[in-house]
Design a protein around this motif. Structure first.
Motif, PDB file in Angstrom:
ATOM      1  N   MET A 237       0.827  -1.208   0.000  1.00 43.33           N
ATOM      2  CA  MET A 237       0.000   0.000   0.000  1.00 43.33           C
ATOM      3  C   MET A 237       0.859   1.255   0.000  1.00 43.33           C
ATOM      4  N   TYR A 238       1.995   1.196   0.656  1.00 40.25           N
ATOM      5  CA  TYR A 238       2.942   2.322   0.621  1.00 40.25           C
ATOM      6  C   TYR A 238       3.520   2.478  -0.788  1.00 40.25           C
ATOM      7  N   GLN A 239       3.899   1.372  -1.395  1.00 38.87           N
ATOM      8  CA  GLN A 239       4.545   1.408  -2.703  1.00 38.87           C
ATOM      9  C   GLN A 239       3.590   1.773  -3.828  1.00 38.87           C
ATOM     10  N   ASP A 240       2.341   1.345  -3.747  1.00 43.95           N
ATOM     11  CA  ASP A 240       1.408   1.655  -4.838  1.00 43.95           C
ATOM     12  C   ASP A 240       0.683   2.996  -4.651  1.00 43.95           C
ATOM     13  N   GLY A 241       0.995   3.701  -3.555  1.00 44.98           N
ATOM     14  CA  GLY A 241       0.432   5.033  -3.343  1.00 44.98           C
ATOM     15  C   GLY A 241      -0.912   5.060  -2.643  1.00 44.98           C
ATOM     16  N   SER A 242      -1.499   3.892  -2.376  1.00 50.28           N
ATOM     17  CA  SER A 242      -2.830   3.884  -1.769  1.00 50.28           C
ATOM     18  C   SER A 242      -2.788   4.352  -0.310  1.00 50.28           C
ATOM     19  N   LEU A 243      -1.679   4.131   0.381  1.00 54.34           N
ATOM     20  CA  LEU A 243      -1.566   4.605   1.752  1.00 54.34           C
ATOM     21  C   LEU A 243      -1.534   6.130   1.785  1.00 54.34           C
ATOM     22  N   TYR A 244      -0.792   6.719   0.859  1.00 53.38           N
ATOM     23  CA  TYR A 244      -0.767   8.182   0.753  1.00 53.38           C
ATOM     24  C   TYR A 244      -2.153   8.725   0.402  1.00 53.38           C
ATOM     25  N   ASP A 245      -2.834   8.048  -0.528  1.00 52.63           N
ATOM     26  CA  ASP A 245      -4.171   8.493  -0.927  1.00 52.63           C
ATOM     27  C   ASP A 245      -5.131   8.495   0.266  1.00 52.63           C
ATOM     28  N   ILE A 246      -5.010   7.507   1.140  1.00 52.87           N
ATOM     29  CA  ILE A 246      -5.860   7.456   2.335  1.00 52.87           C
ATOM     30  C   ILE A 246      -5.553   8.628   3.259  1.00 52.87           C
ATOM     31  N   LEU A 247      -4.272   8.924   3.466  1.00 52.09           N
ATOM     32  CA  LEU A 247      -3.898  10.064   4.307  1.00 52.09           C
ATOM     33  C   LEU A 247      -4.457  11.368   3.741  1.00 52.09           C
ATOM     34  N   ARG A 248      -4.448  11.502   2.419  1.00 54.62           N
ATOM     35  CA  ARG A 248      -4.905  12.739   1.785  1.00 54.62           C
ATOM     36  C   ARG A 248      -6.405  12.975   1.948  1.00 54.62           C
ATOM     37  N   ARG A 249      -7.143  11.937   2.275  1.00 56.77           N
ATOM     38  CA  ARG A 249      -8.572  12.137   2.526  1.00 56.77           C
ATOM     39  C   ARG A 249      -8.799  12.953   3.794  1.00 56.77           C
ATOM     40  N   TYR A 250      -7.813  12.947   4.687  1.00 58.85           N
ATOM     41  CA  TYR A 250      -7.989  13.566   5.999  1.00 58.85           C
ATOM     42  C   TYR A 250      -6.948  14.637   6.323  1.00 58.85           C
ATOM     43  N   LEU A 251      -5.880  14.730   5.521  1.00 58.14           N
ATOM     44  CA  LEU A 251      -4.809  15.689   5.767  1.00 58.14           C
ATOM     45  C   LEU A 251      -4.533  16.489   4.508  1.00 58.14           C
ATOM     46  N   ASN A 252      -3.960  17.691   4.675  1.00 53.26           N
ATOM     47  CA  ASN A 252      -3.550  18.436   3.485  1.00 53.26           C
ATOM     48  C   ASN A 252      -2.322  17.781   2.859  1.00 53.26           C
ATOM     49  N   GLU A 253      -1.987  18.218   1.661  1.00 53.96           N
ATOM     50  CA  GLU A 253      -0.912  17.568   0.908  1.00 53.96           C
ATOM     51  C   GLU A 253       0.426  17.626   1.640  1.00 53.96           C
ATOM     52  N   SER A 254       0.727  18.778   2.242  1.00 52.74           N
ATOM     53  CA  SER A 254       1.990  18.940   2.949  1.00 52.74           C
ATOM     54  C   SER A 254       2.114  17.970   4.114  1.00 52.74           C
ATOM     55  N   ALA A 255       1.059  17.854   4.910  1.00 51.13           N
ATOM     56  CA  ALA A 255       1.083  16.956   6.069  1.00 51.13           C
ATOM     57  C   ALA A 255       1.195  15.503   5.631  1.00 51.13           C
ATOM     58  N   ALA A 256       0.458  15.128   4.583  1.00 44.68           N
ATOM     59  CA  ALA A 256       0.499  13.747   4.116  1.00 44.68           C
ATOM     60  C   ALA A 256       1.881  13.392   3.578  1.00 44.68           C
ATOM     61  N   LYS A 257       2.497  14.313   2.833  1.00 45.08           N
ATOM     62  CA  LYS A 257       3.835  14.057   2.300  1.00 45.08           C
ATOM     63  C   LYS A 257       4.865  13.933   3.408  1.00 45.08           C
ATOM     64  N   GLN A 258       4.720  14.774   4.441  1.00 45.38           N
ATOM     65  CA  GLN A 258       5.657  14.680   5.562  1.00 45.38           C
ATOM     66  C   GLN A 258       5.571  13.321   6.234  1.00 45.38           C
ATOM     67  N   MET A 259       4.365  12.810   6.387  1.00 49.97           N
ATOM     68  CA  MET A 259       4.192  11.522   7.060  1.00 49.97           C
ATOM     69  C   MET A 259       4.697  10.356   6.227  1.00 49.97           C
ATOM     70  N   MET A 260       4.814  10.564   4.916  1.00 51.41           N
ATOM     71  CA  MET A 260       5.269   9.515   4.019  1.00 51.41           C
ATOM     72  C   MET A 260       6.708   9.696   3.553  1.00 51.41           C
ATOM     73  N   GLN A 261       7.419  10.724   4.069  1.00 49.63           N
ATOM     74  CA  GLN A 261       8.731  11.038   3.522  1.00 49.63           C
ATOM     75  C   GLN A 261       9.807  10.024   3.887  1.00 49.63           C
ATOM     76  N   LYS A 262       9.635   9.292   4.987  1.00 44.96           N
ATOM     77  CA  LYS A 262      10.608   8.267   5.348  1.00 44.96           C
ATOM     78  C   LYS A 262      10.106   6.921   4.863  1.00 44.96           C
ATOM     79  N   PRO A 263      10.983   6.119   4.253  1.00 49.14           N
ATOM     80  CA  PRO A 263      10.529   4.811   3.761  1.00 49.14           C
ATOM     81  C   PRO A 263      10.096   3.908   4.904  1.00 49.14           C
ATOM     82  N   LEU A 264       9.144   3.039   4.609  1.00 47.64           N
ATOM     83  CA  LEU A 264       8.686   2.073   5.606  1.00 47.64           C
ATOM     84  C   LEU A 264       9.606   0.861   5.620  1.00 47.64           C
ATOM     85  N   GLU A 265       9.657   0.226   6.751  1.00 52.33           N
ATOM     86  CA  GLU A 265      10.522  -0.956   6.896  1.00 52.33           C
ATOM     87  C   GLU A 265       9.683  -2.216   7.098  1.00 52.33           C
TER      88      GLU A 265
END
Length: 265
Positions: A237-265
Motif C-alpha cells: 500500500m505504501y509502494q502503490d500510493g494507496s496509503l498516501y491516498d488514504i492520508l490525503r482524505r484527511y490531511l492536506n498535501e503537505s502533512a500527508a507528504k511529511q508523514m510519508m517522507q521516510k521509507p517504511l521498513e
C-alpha cells in the motif's frame, strides 16, 4: 444417525470455517480497537479506519467489530487477545512483547505551550516553577520525551488527561502549561477551539528523529507468518500510493507528504 443442519446454519458454519482457514486471519473475523487521536480516528472515521478496512479487504479478512477504546485499555485488550488489531501504536519494548508492530507513517512530537508561558527552551521550561505538563495515560512519545515525563512525574509536575480532547482543553485553559502533540492531531484543534491560535508550537527536540506510528497485531491472535502477511500488504500500500491516498482524505498535501517522507521498513 446423521443430523440435518439447517441451510442458514450451514452457511454460517461454512463462512466461519473459510474465514478461520485464511492464513492472514487464522482466528477468523477481526476485532479492531481504535482510540481517539486527531485525523487518525474520531467518531468512527479517520485514516486509521480506512487503512485497516483496506488491508482487511485485500487480505480477505472480515471485520467482526470496530470499537473506540481508551489507549491503555486498547493495549491491555491487545495483550490478552480480546482485540486483534490496533493502529496508531508506537513500538516500545513492552508493547513488542505482546504485539507485532509495523510502521505506516512518521511524524514528530512538538511542544505546545499555553500563552502565559514565557520560556522558549527546554532548559528554561524545566526551571519554570509553574510548569505542569499534560499527558494521556498509556501514551508513548519516544525515548527522550518519555524520559522527560518520567522525571517530571517524579516531581509531581505531570497532569493526566483522559483523552486528547481533554488534553487540549487543559492546555487552552491553563490547567497545564505544556504538552507533547503531533501536527496531525493538533491541527484541527488549533483551527477550531477558542483562543487556540494563541498557543505556542515549538520543536524543542530538533535532534530527535520522527516517530513511527505502527499497526499493532496481537501475538495472542497472530503467529509470525500471519502477521507478516499484514506487514507485506502494508508495504504494498505504501509502494502503490494507496496509503498516501488514504492520508490525503484527511490531511492536506503537505502533512500527508511529511508523514510519508521516510521509507517504511
Amino acid at each position: 444417525m446423521r443430523r440435518n443442519i439447517p441451510p442458514l446454519l450451514a452457511l454460517l458454519l461454512s463462512a466461519t470455517s473459510l474465514a478461520a482457514a485464511n492464513p492472514a486471519c487464522p482466528n477468523g473475523p477481526l476485532k479492531i480497537g481504535y482510540y481517539k487521536i486527531g485525523a487518525a480516528y474520531r467518531d468512527g472515521k479517520g485514516y486509521d479506519v480506512d487503512m485497516v478496512r483496506e488491508l482487511s479487504r485485500r487480505l480477505g479478512c472480515p471485520i467482526a467489530s470496530e470499537t473506540e477504546l481508551p489507549r491503555l485499555r486498547a493495549l491491555k485488550m491487545l495483550s490478552s487477545g480480546q482485540i486483534d488489531v490496533s493502529p496508531s501504536t508506537l513500538a516500545s519494548p513492552d508493547r513488542l512483547q505482546y504485539s507485532w508492530i509495523y510502521q505506516y507513517n512518521h511524524t514528530k512530537n512538538m511542544v505546545l505551550l499555553n500563552p502565559a508561558v514565557q520560556a522558549r527552551t527546554l532548559a528554561a521550561l524545566r526551571e519554570d516553577p509553574a510548569l505542569r505538563w499534560g499527558a494521556i495515560r498509556g501514551y508513548h512519545h519516544g525515548p527522550s520525551q518519555d524520559k522527560l515525563l518520567e522525571e517530571l512525574s517524579a516531581q509531581r509536575k505531570v497532569v493526566i488527561a483522559t483523552d486528547e480532547d481533554d488534553l487540549y482543553k487543559m492546555l487552552n485553559s491553563g490547567v497545564v502549561t505544556a504538552i507533547f502533540a503531533q501536527p496531525f492531531s493538533y491541527g484541527r484543534w488549533l483551527r477550531e477551539l477558542p483562543n487556540a491560535g494563541q498557543i505556542v508550537v515549538l520543536d524543542l527536540y530538533p535532534e530527535t528523529d520522527m516517530v513511527a506510528s505502527g499497526l499493532a497485531l496481537s501475538k495472542a491472535r497472530f503467529g509470525r507468518a500471519a502477521a507478516e502477511k499484514w506487514h507485506q500488504e502494508l508495504l504494498k500500500m505504501y509502494q502503490d500510493g494507496s496509503l498516501y491516498d488514504i492520508l490525503r482524505r484527511y490531511l492536506n498535501e503537505s502533512a500527508a507528504k511529511q508523514m510519508m517522507q521516510k521509507p517504511l521498513e
